[in-house]
Write a protein that holds these residues in place. Structure first.
Motif, PDB file in Angstrom:
ATOM      1  N   GLY A 160       1.320  -7.263   0.575  1.00 39.25           N
ATOM      2  CA  GLY A 160       2.300  -7.429  -0.505  1.00 39.25           C
ATOM      3  C   GLY A 160       1.852  -8.279  -1.677  1.00 39.25           C
ATOM      4  O   GLY A 160       2.665  -8.740  -2.462  1.00 39.25           O
ATOM      5  N   LYS A 180       5.781  -4.049  -1.553  1.00 38.44           N
ATOM      6  CA  LYS A 180       5.266  -3.432  -0.313  1.00 38.44           C
ATOM      7  C   LYS A 180       3.883  -2.857  -0.546  1.00 38.44           C
ATOM      8  O   LYS A 180       3.441  -2.716  -1.662  1.00 38.44           O
ATOM      9  CB  LYS A 180       6.216  -2.325   0.136  1.00 38.44           C
ATOM     10  N   HIS A 181       3.247  -2.476   0.542  1.00 40.99           N
ATOM     11  CA  HIS A 181       1.925  -1.850   0.467  1.00 40.99           C
ATOM     12  C   HIS A 181       2.000  -0.575  -0.343  1.00 40.99           C
ATOM     13  O   HIS A 181       2.942   0.173  -0.229  1.00 40.99           O
ATOM     14  CB  HIS A 181       1.435  -1.483   1.880  1.00 40.99           C
TER      15      HIS A 181
END
Length: 257
Positions: free
Chosen positions: A181, A256-257
């Protein structure tokens, strides 16, 4: 009735606490703005000095061949453009406060900006006989809110700083990666390093490390970097050892990824 009074007192206390918080935030913002304005104004001198130097040399007939003349004019044009960009940044910064800057941040891909910076750094490094290694592995799809001009300026200042505190043959490494993140940008050098006692104040305006009394303006460059990083809500920290070089790390929350 006592209960009513107590509630009113609590409200008044809360209100005054909030007002105090606002006052401190404004004070902080004003000081930061003043610092950044001074910092940018200070940096305007560099391109001006280059332009002046080249025009004086041309007036003295130091460039005889057409190739030399063209090169000198090219440098003057490039520095004039840089000056114009810096003045525009200064004007827009004077006009906007920090909250407004944050509204101005544009959500856009991060990779192209860092890749451009890394590419330019390799070229500049070559001119100064430094080895510049780059490793940028950020997905092209990753977007974060930022102001292009300001971030270019922050990265440029960190790179100039690395150049200033390294010698011929030293290595400057630029890496950027995404994990958990966040995006981490590292600018690492094998230069003189920073005294432990200087690290705490490294981002303060006009503060210069003990080993660099004759150096001009390192504190200005780094305080501008800190201000820009703060505006974006990012983080910066430095790790260094005397004689072993320094690493400046910018951490950018990327969701987020």
């Amino acid at each position: 009735d006592m209960e009513h009074n107590a509630r009113r007192n609590n409200e008044i206390i809360r209100l005054s606490e909030n007002l105090e918080k606002m006052r401190l935030a404004l004070k902080d913002d004003t000081e930061r703005r003043a610092k950044l304005i001074m910092g940018i104004s200070h940096d305007l001198r560099t391109p001006v000095a280059v332009i002046k130097g080249y025009t004086e040399a041309m007036a003295d007939g130091m460039y005889s061949g057409p190739g030399e003349m063209e090169k000198a004019l090219g440098t003057i044009a490039a520095k004039s453009e840089q000056l114009e960009t810096m003045i525009n940044t200064l004007i827009s910064f004077v006009k906007l406060n920090q909250a407004e800057w944050q509204h101005q941040l544009k959500r856009q891909p991060l990779a192209p900006l860092i890749e451009d910076f890394a590419r330019d750094a390799v070229t500049t490094g070559g001119l100064y006989k430094r080895t510049v290694e780059t490793d940028v592995s950020i997905p092209d799809s990753l977007e974060v809110p930022y102001d292009t001009q300001l971030v270019q300026r922050a990265l440029g200042n960190l790179f100039s700083n690395a150049l200033r505190y390294t010698s011929e043959g030293d290595t400057i490494s630029i890496s950027a990666r995404q994990d958990a993140g966040a995006v981490t940008i590292d600018i690492r050098d094998t230069g003189v390093g920073i005294d432990q006692k200087d690290i705490a104040q490294i981002f303060d305006m006009f503060y210069r490390g003990t080993s660099s009394r004759r150096e001009v303006g390192m504190g200005v460059g780094l305080s501008v970097v800190k201000t820009i990083v703060d505006i974006h809500g990012w983080d910066i920290h430095v790790q260094s050892q005397k004689g072993m070089g320094s690493t400046f790390t910018i951490t950018i929350p990327s969701g987020k990824h």
